[in-house]
Design a protein around this motif. Structure first.
Motif, PDB file in Angstrom:
ATOM      1  N   LEU A  82      33.637  29.081  82.699  1.00  0.00           N
ATOM      2  CA  LEU A  82      32.433  28.794  83.421  1.00  0.00           C
ATOM      3  C   LEU A  82      32.273  29.382  84.692  1.00  0.00           C
ATOM      4  O   LEU A  82      33.168  29.776  85.363  1.00  0.00           O
ATOM      5  CB  LEU A  82      32.364  27.236  83.761  1.00  0.00           C
ATOM      6  N   PRO A  83      31.028  30.009  85.021  1.00  0.00           N
ATOM      7  CA  PRO A  83      30.568  30.667  86.159  1.00  0.00           C
ATOM      8  C   PRO A  83      31.084  29.672  87.457  1.00  0.00           C
ATOM      9  O   PRO A  83      30.756  28.528  87.489  1.00  0.00           O
ATOM     10  CB  PRO A  83      29.183  30.928  86.166  1.00  0.00           C
ATOM     11  N   ARG A  84      31.418  30.529  88.364  1.00  0.00           N
ATOM     12  CA  ARG A  84      31.382  29.963  89.742  1.00  0.00           C
ATOM     13  C   ARG A  84      30.453  28.793  90.046  1.00  0.00           C
ATOM     14  O   ARG A  84      30.664  27.509  90.640  1.00  0.00           O
ATOM     15  CB  ARG A  84      31.846  30.798  90.932  1.00  0.00           C
ATOM     16  N   SER A  85      29.173  28.947  89.802  1.00  0.00           N
ATOM     17  CA  SER A  85      27.882  28.344  90.246  1.00  0.00           C
ATOM     18  C   SER A  85      27.994  27.008  89.230  1.00  0.00           C
ATOM     19  O   SER A  85      27.512  26.107  89.606  1.00  0.00           O
ATOM     20  CB  SER A  85      26.790  29.044  90.263  1.00  0.00           C
ATOM     21  N   GLY A  86      28.555  27.165  88.147  1.00  0.00           N
ATOM     22  CA  GLY A  86      28.404  26.011  87.130  1.00  0.00           C
ATOM     23  C   GLY A  86      27.144  26.241  86.322  1.00  0.00           C
ATOM     24  O   GLY A  86      27.067  25.418  85.283  1.00  0.00           O
ATOM     25  N   ASN A  87      26.196  27.267  86.803  1.00  0.00           N
ATOM     26  CA  ASN A  87      24.779  27.394  85.950  1.00  0.00           C
ATOM     27  C   ASN A  87      24.953  28.791  85.479  1.00  0.00           C
ATOM     28  O   ASN A  87      25.580  29.754  85.609  1.00  0.00           O
ATOM     29  CB  ASN A  87      23.800  27.303  86.844  1.00  0.00           C
ATOM     30  N   MET A  88      24.108  28.641  84.202  1.00  0.00           N
ATOM     31  CA  MET A  88      23.517  29.813  83.527  1.00  0.00           C
ATOM     32  C   MET A  88      22.098  30.201  83.356  1.00  0.00           C
ATOM     33  O   MET A  88      21.639  29.062  83.280  1.00  0.00           O
ATOM     34  CB  MET A  88      24.472  29.894  82.254  1.00  0.00           C
ATOM     35  N   VAL A  89      21.748  31.425  83.198  1.00  0.00           N
ATOM     36  CA  VAL A  89      20.286  31.472  82.718  1.00  0.00           C
ATOM     37  C   VAL A  89      20.227  31.566  81.534  1.00  0.00           C
ATOM     38  O   VAL A  89      21.073  32.511  80.891  1.00  0.00           O
ATOM     39  CB  VAL A  89      19.939  32.867  83.767  1.00  0.00           C
ATOM     40  N   ILE A  90      19.303  31.095  80.747  1.00  0.00           N
ATOM     41  CA  ILE A  90      18.995  31.036  79.470  1.00  0.00           C
ATOM     42  C   ILE A  90      17.587  31.775  79.305  1.00  0.00           C
ATOM     43  O   ILE A  90      16.575  31.338  79.718  1.00  0.00           O
ATOM     44  CB  ILE A  90      18.748  29.624  78.841  1.00  0.00           C
ATOM     45  N   ASN A  91      18.086  32.942  78.377  1.00  0.00           N
ATOM     46  CA  ASN A  91      16.793  33.850  78.153  1.00  0.00           C
ATOM     47  C   ASN A  91      16.221  33.411  76.919  1.00  0.00           C
ATOM     48  O   ASN A  91      17.037  33.737  75.944  1.00  0.00           O
ATOM     49  CB  ASN A  91      16.965  35.463  78.197  1.00  0.00           C
ATOM     50  N   LEU A  92      15.092  32.573  76.856  1.00  0.00           N
ATOM     51  CA  LEU A  92      14.758  32.120  75.709  1.00  0.00           C
ATOM     52  C   LEU A  92      14.356  33.298  74.220  1.00  0.00           C
ATOM     53  O   LEU A  92      14.558  33.000  73.209  1.00  0.00           O
ATOM     54  CB  LEU A  92      13.272  31.063  75.883  1.00  0.00           C
ATOM     55  N   GLU A  93      13.856  34.271  74.768  1.00  0.00           N
ATOM     56  CA  GLU A  93      13.352  35.326  73.924  1.00  0.00           C
ATOM     57  C   GLU A  93      12.279  34.501  72.772  1.00  0.00           C
ATOM     58  O   GLU A  93      12.573  34.711  71.703  1.00  0.00           O
ATOM     59  CB  GLU A  93      14.287  36.107  73.273  1.00  0.00           C
ATOM     60  N   TRP A  94      11.643  33.932  73.181  1.00  0.00           N
ATOM     61  CA  TRP A  94      10.726  32.937  72.243  1.00  0.00           C
ATOM     62  C   TRP A  94       9.460  33.620  71.677  1.00  0.00           C
ATOM     63  O   TRP A  94       8.796  33.134  70.700  1.00  0.00           O
ATOM     64  CB  TRP A  94      10.071  31.616  73.155  1.00  0.00           C
ATOM     65  N   GLY A  95       9.379  34.933  71.894  1.00  0.00           N
ATOM     66  CA  GLY A  95       8.258  35.585  71.446  1.00  0.00           C
ATOM     67  C   GLY A  95       8.371  35.755  69.691  1.00  0.00           C
ATOM     68  O   GLY A  95       7.295  35.992  69.138  1.00  0.00           O
ATOM     69  N   ASN A  96       9.753  35.641  69.256  1.00  0.00           N
ATOM     70  CA  ASN A  96       9.928  35.871  67.953  1.00  0.00           C
ATOM     71  C   ASN A  96      10.121  34.537  67.219  1.00  0.00           C
ATOM     72  O   ASN A  96      10.771  34.440  66.084  1.00  0.00           O
ATOM     73  CB  ASN A  96      10.898  36.904  67.630  1.00  0.00           C
ATOM     74  N   PHE A  97       9.964  33.556  67.837  1.00  0.00           N
ATOM     75  CA  PHE A  97      10.250  32.325  67.269  1.00  0.00           C
ATOM     76  C   PHE A  97       9.544  31.915  66.200  1.00  0.00           C
ATOM     77  O   PHE A  97       8.348  32.239  65.887  1.00  0.00           O
ATOM     78  CB  PHE A  97      10.015  31.179  68.438  1.00  0.00           C
ATOM     79  N   LYS A  98      10.130  31.575  64.831  1.00  0.00           N
ATOM     80  CA  LYS A  98       9.588  31.156  63.612  1.00  0.00           C
ATOM     81  C   LYS A  98       9.920  29.793  63.335  1.00  0.00           C
ATOM     82  O   LYS A  98      11.066  29.570  63.205  1.00  0.00           O
ATOM     83  CB  LYS A  98      10.142  32.200  62.671  1.00  0.00           C
ATOM     84  N   THR A  99       9.052  29.097  62.949  1.00  0.00           N
ATOM     85  CA  THR A  99       9.335  27.711  62.374  1.00  0.00           C
ATOM     86  C   THR A  99       8.193  27.291  61.175  1.00  0.00           C
ATOM     87  O   THR A  99       7.024  27.879  61.620  1.00  0.00           O
ATOM     88  CB  THR A  99       9.233  26.761  63.333  1.00  0.00           C
ATOM     89  N   GLU A 100       8.433  26.709  60.221  1.00  0.00           N
ATOM     90  CA  GLU A 100       7.629  26.101  59.313  1.00  0.00           C
ATOM     91  C   GLU A 100       6.841  24.967  60.199  1.00  0.00           C
ATOM     92  O   GLU A 100       5.779  24.521  59.548  1.00  0.00           O
ATOM     93  CB  GLU A 100       8.163  25.370  58.062  1.00  0.00           C
ATOM     94  N   ARG A 101       7.318  24.183  61.199  1.00  0.00           N
ATOM     95  CA  ARG A 101       6.681  23.264  61.853  1.00  0.00           C
ATOM     96  C   ARG A 101       5.368  23.647  62.494  1.00  0.00           C
ATOM     97  O   ARG A 101       4.736  22.959  63.040  1.00  0.00           O
ATOM     98  CB  ARG A 101       7.519  22.389  62.915  1.00  0.00           C
ATOM     99  N   LEU A 102       5.240  25.041  62.809  1.00  0.00           N
ATOM    100  CA  LEU A 102       4.263  25.440  63.675  1.00  0.00           C
ATOM    101  C   LEU A 102       3.384  26.238  62.486  1.00  0.00           C
ATOM    102  O   LEU A 102       3.618  27.307  61.991  1.00  0.00           O
ATOM    103  CB  LEU A 102       4.862  26.575  64.661  1.00  0.00           C
TER     104      LEU A 102
END
Length: 106
Positions: free
Chosen positions: A59-79
Motif C-alpha cells: 500500500l502507498p504511504r498515503s493509503g490512496n491511489m489514483v485510478i485512471n478510468l480510460e473510459w473512452g473505449n468503454f464498451k457495453t451492451e447496456r449502452l
C-alpha cells in the motif's frame, strides 16, 4: 529535445487527466476527481488503496491511489448504440476505438 538544443531531463510523463488531477490536488487537497472533455474524454479519481480489489502490492504511504478510468473505449451492451453511432464509428479515424465518446456526442 537534444536535436532542438533543449537542456532538459524528462522525469515523468502523465496523461492529461492524471496531470489535471495532480495539479488540482496541488492547489486544493480536497480535489478527488477530474473529467477531461476534449478531442477525447477520460476521467481519474483518488481511491483508498485498500478498496481496490485488483491491488495486491504494498500500500502507498498515503493509503490512496489514483485510478485512471480510460473510459473512452468503454464498451457495453447496456449502452445501446444507434445507426448513427455505428456510422460515426465506421467513418472515424479509429473504428472500434473510443466508442463511449461516439455515443456521448450523438
Amino acid at each position: 529535445m537534444e536535436s532542438q538544443g533543449l537542456d532538459m531531463k524528462v522525469t515523468a510523463l502523465v496523461s492529461d487527466n492524471i496531470g489535471t488531477l495532480a495539479g488540482g490536488r496541488y492547489v486544493d487537497s480536497d480535489v478527488v476527481a477530474v473529467v477531461i472533455l476534449s478531442a477525447g474524454t477520460n476521467a481519474a479519481y483518488v481511491e483508498h488503496a485498500n478498496a481496490i480489489p485488483k491491488w495486491n502490492g504494498l500500500l502507498p504511504r498515503s493509503g490512496n491511489m489514483v485510478i485512471n478510468l480510460e473510459w473512452g473505449n468503454f464498451k457495453t451492451e447496456r449502452l445501446p448504440r444507434s445507426e448513427y453511432d455505428n456510422a460515426l464509428d465506421f467513418e472515424s479515424l479509429k473504428p472500434g476505438y473510443g466508442l463511449l465518446l461516439h455515443t456521448l456526442i450523438r
